[in-house]
Design a protein around this motif. Structure first.
Motif, PDB file in Angstrom:
ATOM      1  N   THR A   4       0.295  -0.920   0.437  1.00 17.66           N
ATOM      2  CA  THR A   4       0.120  -0.140   0.017  1.00 17.66           C
ATOM      3  C   THR A   4       0.749   0.913  -0.240  1.00 17.66           C
ATOM      4  N   LEU A   5       0.718   2.395  -1.047  1.00 19.69           N
ATOM      5  CA  LEU A   5       1.115   3.029  -1.086  1.00 19.69           C
ATOM      6  C   LEU A   5      -0.188   4.417  -0.317  1.00 19.69           C
ATOM      7  N   TYR A   6       0.689   5.469   0.115  1.00 19.49           N
ATOM      8  CA  TYR A   6      -0.172   6.287   1.028  1.00 19.49           C
ATOM      9  C   TYR A   6      -0.162   8.007   0.305  1.00 19.49           C
ATOM     10  N   LEU A   7      -1.275   8.340  -0.782  1.00 22.18           N
ATOM     11  CA  LEU A   7      -0.831   9.784  -1.545  1.00 22.18           C
ATOM     12  C   LEU A   7      -2.141  10.547  -0.738  1.00 22.18           C
ATOM     13  N   GLU A   8      -0.799  11.276  -0.310  1.00 22.01           N
ATOM     14  CA  GLU A   8      -1.184  13.205   0.399  1.00 22.01           C
ATOM     15  C   GLU A   8      -1.084  14.228  -0.574  1.00 22.01           C
ATOM     16  N   ILE A   9      -2.016  14.527  -0.838  1.00 19.28           N
ATOM     17  CA  ILE A   9      -2.259  16.265  -1.364  1.00 19.28           C
ATOM     18  C   ILE A   9      -2.443  17.266  -0.565  1.00 19.28           C
ATOM     19  N   VAL A  10      -1.242  18.031  -0.389  1.00 19.79           N
ATOM     20  CA  VAL A  10      -1.946  19.142   0.182  1.00 19.79           C
ATOM     21  C   VAL A  10      -0.943  20.875  -0.140  1.00 19.79           C
ATOM     22  N   THR A  11      -2.080  22.103  -0.629  1.00 28.42           N
ATOM     23  CA  THR A  11      -1.457  23.241  -0.548  1.00 28.42           C
ATOM     24  C   THR A  11      -1.972  23.952   0.968  1.00 28.42           C
ATOM     25  N   PRO A  12      -1.565  25.243   0.288  1.00 25.66           N
ATOM     26  CA  PRO A  12      -1.724  26.272   1.762  1.00 25.66           C
ATOM     27  C   PRO A  12      -3.318  26.547   2.332  1.00 25.66           C
ATOM     28  N   ASP A  13      -3.898  25.976   1.063  1.00 30.81           N
ATOM     29  CA  ASP A  13      -5.271  26.158   1.665  1.00 30.81           C
ATOM     30  C   ASP A  13      -5.823  24.988   2.166  1.00 30.81           C
ATOM     31  N   LYS A  14      -5.343  24.034   1.342  1.00 33.01           N
ATOM     32  CA  LYS A  14      -5.834  22.672   2.169  1.00 33.01           C
ATOM     33  C   LYS A  14      -5.335  21.367   1.628  1.00 33.01           C
ATOM     34  N   VAL A  15      -6.168  20.647   2.392  1.00 33.27           N
ATOM     35  CA  VAL A  15      -5.730  19.166   2.530  1.00 33.27           C
ATOM     36  C   VAL A  15      -6.631  18.476   1.592  1.00 33.27           C
ATOM     37  N   VAL A  16      -6.490  17.807  -0.476  1.00 35.84           N
ATOM     38  CA  VAL A  16      -6.514  17.859  -0.801  1.00 35.84           C
ATOM     39  C   VAL A  16      -7.415  16.844  -0.943  1.00 35.84           C
ATOM     40  N   LEU A  17      -6.459  15.426  -0.884  1.00 34.47           N
ATOM     41  CA  LEU A  17      -6.663  14.479  -0.494  1.00 34.47           C
ATOM     42  C   LEU A  17      -5.997  13.844   0.215  1.00 34.47           C
ATOM     43  N   SER A  18      -6.558  13.061   1.007  1.00 35.77           N
ATOM     44  CA  SER A  18      -5.432  11.518   1.542  1.00 35.77           C
ATOM     45  C   SER A  18      -6.293  10.805   1.829  1.00 35.77           C
ATOM     46  N   LEU A  19      -5.266   9.332   0.648  1.00 36.52           N
ATOM     47  CA  LEU A  19      -6.222   8.187   0.966  1.00 36.52           C
ATOM     48  C   LEU A  19      -4.472   6.927   0.736  1.00 36.52           C
ATOM     49  N   PRO A  20      -4.985   6.233   0.511  1.00 34.20           N
ATOM     50  CA  PRO A  20      -4.230   4.581   0.154  1.00 34.20           C
ATOM     51  C   PRO A  20      -4.633   4.817  -1.698  1.00 34.20           C
ATOM     52  N   VAL A  21      -3.796   4.227  -2.092  1.00 37.82           N
ATOM     53  CA  VAL A  21      -3.381   4.500  -3.716  1.00 37.82           C
ATOM     54  C   VAL A  21      -2.848   2.934  -3.475  1.00 37.82           C
ATOM     55  N   ASP A  22      -2.693   2.726  -5.105  1.00 37.57           N
ATOM     56  CA  ASP A  22      -1.924   1.195  -6.068  1.00 37.57           C
ATOM     57  C   ASP A  22      -1.104   2.212  -6.646  1.00 37.57           C
ATOM     58  N   TYR A  23      -0.818   3.403  -7.212  1.00 33.50           N
ATOM     59  CA  TYR A  23      -0.026   4.041  -8.100  1.00 33.50           C
ATOM     60  C   TYR A  23       0.129   5.043  -8.313  1.00 33.50           C
ATOM     61  N   VAL A  24       0.732   6.034  -8.446  1.00 34.96           N
ATOM     62  CA  VAL A  24       0.583   7.339  -8.559  1.00 34.96           C
ATOM     63  C   VAL A  24       1.572   7.861  -9.824  1.00 34.96           C
ATOM     64  N   GLY A  25       1.418   8.835 -10.967  1.00 32.76           N
ATOM     65  CA  GLY A  25       1.885   9.438 -11.820  1.00 32.76           C
ATOM     66  C   GLY A  25       2.436  10.908 -11.392  1.00 32.76           C
ATOM     67  N   VAL A  26       3.013  11.385 -11.719  1.00 30.47           N
ATOM     68  CA  VAL A  26       3.381  12.458 -10.984  1.00 30.47           C
ATOM     69  C   VAL A  26       4.908  13.247 -11.974  1.00 30.47           C
ATOM     70  N   PRO A  27       3.918  14.566 -12.032  1.00 32.53           N
ATOM     71  CA  PRO A  27       4.312  15.467 -13.682  1.00 32.53           C
ATOM     72  C   PRO A  27       5.446  16.188 -12.549  1.00 32.53           C
ATOM     73  N   GLY A  28       6.534  15.134 -12.454  1.00 36.20           N
ATOM     74  CA  GLY A  28       8.227  16.051 -12.359  1.00 36.20           C
ATOM     75  C   GLY A  28       8.656  17.454 -13.762  1.00 36.20           C
ATOM     76  N   ALA A  29       9.145  18.056 -12.851  1.00 31.09           N
ATOM     77  CA  ALA A  29       9.845  18.694 -13.766  1.00 31.09           C
ATOM     78  C   ALA A  29      10.590  18.712 -15.114  1.00 31.09           C
ATOM     79  N   GLU A  30      11.416  17.367 -13.936  1.00 30.81           N
ATOM     80  CA  GLU A  30      12.277  16.855 -15.819  1.00 30.81           C
ATOM     81  C   GLU A  30      11.770  16.199 -16.598  1.00 30.81           C
TER      82      GLU A  30
END
Length: 140
Positions: A4-30
Motif C-alpha cells: 500500500t502506498l499512501y498519497l497526500e496532496i496538500v496546498t497552502p489552503d487545504k488538504v486536497v486528498l489523503s488516501l491509500p493508492v496503488d499507483y501515482v503518476g506525477v508531473p515532475g519538473a524533469e
C-alpha cells in the motif's frame, strides 16, 4: 513487503486528498515519473500538469500547479501551490482565464522587459487554464 502506498496532496489552503493508492503518476519538473509501493525515497520539484492515481481499479485525475513531491516509507506527499481534483475544476472559470491569457499574449508586442514579463505570465496562465480544461474532461 508492503503493498500500500499512501498519497497526500496538500496546498497552502487545504488538504486536497489523503488516501491509500496503488499507483501515482506525477508531473515532475524533469518529466513525468511513476510511484509504486516500496519506491525509493526521493524529493522532486513539480511542474504544472496532470497527476493521476489508481486505487481499487479506478484512475483519478488531479491538476497540480507546481510544488514538490516527497516520497518516503510508502508515502508520497505532494506539497502543491494549487491542486484540484478533476471533478472540482470550474471549467467556465478556466475557459475565461484561457481567453484572458490569449488576449494578453496577442495584445502585447513584448518589446520592453515589462511586456516580456507580462507575456511570460500570460503564457503561464494560459498553460494552467489549458491543463485544467483537459484534466476536467478526464473525470467524465
Amino acid at each position: 513487503m508492503e503493498s500500500t502506498l499512501y498519497l497526500e496532496i496538500v496546498t497552502p489552503d487545504k488538504v486536497v486528498l489523503s488516501l491509500p493508492v496503488d499507483y501515482v503518476g506525477v508531473p515532475g519538473a524533469e518529466g513525468e515519473f511513476g510511484v509504486l509501493p516500496n519506491h525509493i525515497p526521493m524529493l522532486s520539484a513539480l511542474a504544472v500538469g496532470h497527476l493521476y492515481f489508481r486505487t481499487e481499479g479506478n484512475t483519478h485525475h488531479v491538476f497540480i500547479a507546481g510544488g514538490f513531491a516527497e516520497i518516503s516509507e510508502n508515502k508520497i506527499s505532494i506539497l502543491a501551490e494549487s491542486a484540484e481534483r478533476s471533478e472540482d475544476i470550474d471549467v467556465s472559470r478556466a475557459e475565461k482565464s484561457k481567453q484572458r491569457a490569449e488576449a494578453r499574449i496577442h495584445a502585447k508586442s513584448a518589446d520592453t522587459l515589462n511586456e516580456k514579463i507580462d507575456e511570460a505570465r500570460a503564457r503561464s496562465s494560459l498553460n494552467r487554464a489549458i491543463q485544467r480544461i483537459q484534466i476536467s474532461k478526464m473525470s467524465h
